[in-house]
Design an enzyme around this catalytic site. Structure first.
Site, mmCIF file in Angstrom:
data_model
loop_
_atom_site.group_PDB
_atom_site.id
_atom_site.type_symbol
_atom_site.label_atom_id
_atom_site.label_comp_id
_atom_site.label_asym_id
_atom_site.label_seq_id
_atom_site.Cartn_x
_atom_site.Cartn_y
_atom_site.Cartn_z
ATOM 1 N N SER A 138 -4.522 2.916 4.554
ATOM 2 C CA SER A 138 -4.593 2.047 3.134
ATOM 3 C C SER A 138 -4.646 0.568 3.332
ATOM 4 O O SER A 138 -5.511 -0.149 2.862
ATOM 5 C CB SER A 138 -3.601 2.615 2.393
ATOM 6 O OG SER A 138 -3.664 1.956 0.837
ATOM 7 N N LYS A 155 0.558 -1.282 -0.038
ATOM 8 C CA LYS A 155 -0.101 0.003 -0.107
ATOM 9 C C LYS A 155 0.857 1.357 -0.107
ATOM 10 O O LYS A 155 0.422 2.435 0.512
ATOM 11 C CB LYS A 155 -1.046 0.105 1.038
ATOM 12 C CG LYS A 155 -1.668 -1.128 1.372
ATOM 13 C CD LYS A 155 -2.307 -1.898 -0.008
ATOM 14 C CE LYS A 155 -3.580 -0.995 -0.644
ATOM 15 N NZ LYS A 155 -4.047 -1.228 -1.841
ATOM 16 N N HIS A 180 6.819 -7.353 -2.302
ATOM 17 C CA HIS A 180 6.746 -6.936 -1.406
ATOM 18 C C HIS A 180 7.640 -7.257 -0.052
ATOM 19 O O HIS A 180 7.669 -6.965 1.044
ATOM 20 C CB HIS A 180 5.462 -6.949 -0.614
ATOM 21 C CG HIS A 180 4.211 -6.126 -1.257
ATOM 22 N ND1 HIS A 180 4.419 -4.831 -1.835
ATOM 23 C CD2 HIS A 180 3.050 -6.502 -1.572
ATOM 24 C CE1 HIS A 180 3.231 -4.413 -2.231
ATOM 25 N NE2 HIS A 180 2.413 -5.536 -2.300
#
Length: 288
Positions: free
Chosen positions: A132, A43, A102
């Site tokens: 988020s 995010k 990620h």
């Protein structure tokens, strides 16, 4: 799809089986010298930067007719209707291959460093990241339940969200710059403030020279407002994301945390942040 996955510790960070089931292939992934790795904590602008880099290389006249998650495969994903990220990356017809991750820096497959690949990292201020991520976890059926907002801040601070501690993640990648020069560290807030300027920096880093007209074209196609209306960028074709709960591309602003944190939550977070980041040379803007 039945049930949300459990979070567990794997290689020292919090993950779910969707990111560990294919681990041997992730760990032994064979990068190529011209691969471009796009890395972020969740995010933080991953899809945004992916779309920018894809447009820079492959935008063409008509823009893309292929979803972003196929153009820029998610290296460690496995299951939930996705082709394993390692397979998707190996099957990319494009060169250079654009690959997203990620993973914290210490878990990135060694071949990316050995092949001297270019790496782009984007970081976002922690307060907007929490907000988020919270809304994302509410609607993403392959993530653990978000739970109540006040507990979510605690999960964030203790690294009990998928991909572990934000603090360790942003700092680990920041430190990597010192020993690995082929890396560009970007900030979400800078991209919001001056998108064309940041795209120019990305171009320089990638060794691309774009005309002013080309630069304007890519900037125009990658504003949040345009991407939100682009069905090839907004993940609307992914069944595990329940966009009736919260859209994948929700607000894309800086400072939305003010609509979520109470005064006391904000004060407590500031204290935690100061303790964790006080000695770091890494600084974030909570508003612009």
């Amino acid at each position: 799809m039945s049930g949300r996955p459990d979070l567990f510790e794997f290689e020292g960070i919090s993950l779910t089986h969707f990111f560990t089931d294919n681990w041997e292939n992730v760990k032994n992934f064979k990068a190529r010298p011209d691969d471009i790795l796009i890395a972020t904590y969740p995010k933080a602008g991953t899809t945004w930067l992916s779309e920018i880099v894809d447009q820079l290389y492959f935008g063409g006249i008509e823009g893309c007719k292929i979803p972003i998650y196929e153009r820029v495969p998610f290296l460690e994903i496995c299951g939930a209707g996705f082709q394993p990220g390692t397979v998707a990356a190996d099957n990319l017809p494009t060169s250079p291959r654009l690959i997203k991750t990620h993973l914290p820096v210490q878990l990135v497959p060694k071949s990316f460093w050995e092949q001297n690949c270019r790496v782009l990292y984007v970081a976002r201020n922690p307060k907007d990241t929490i907000v988020s991520f919270y809304h994302f976890d509410r609607m993403n059926q392959i993530q653990p339940e978000a739970g109540p907002w006040e507990d979510y801040i605690d999960k964030f601070n203790s690294g009990k969200l998928v991909f572990g501690s934000w603090y360790d993640h942003v700092q680990g990648w920041w430190d990597q710059r010192e020993s690995y020069p082929r890396m560009l560290y970007l900030f979400y807030e800078d991209m919001k403030e001056d998108l064309m300027g940041e795209i120019s920096r990305v171009c320089s880093f990638l060794g691309l020279s774009l005309s002013e007209k080309e630069l304007q074209r890519v900037t125009g196609l990658t504003t949040f407002e345009v991407m939100k209306e682009n069905s090839m960028a907004d993940y609307s074709s992914i069944g595990v994301l329940d966009q009736s709960i919260s859209p994948f591309m929700r607000k894309g602003t800086v400072g939305d945390w003010k609509n979520h944190f109470t005064v006391s939550q904000n004060e407590a977070f500031d204290e935690e942040y100061k303790q964790r980041m006080g000695k770091s040379t890494l600084t974030f803007r909570m508003e612009i």
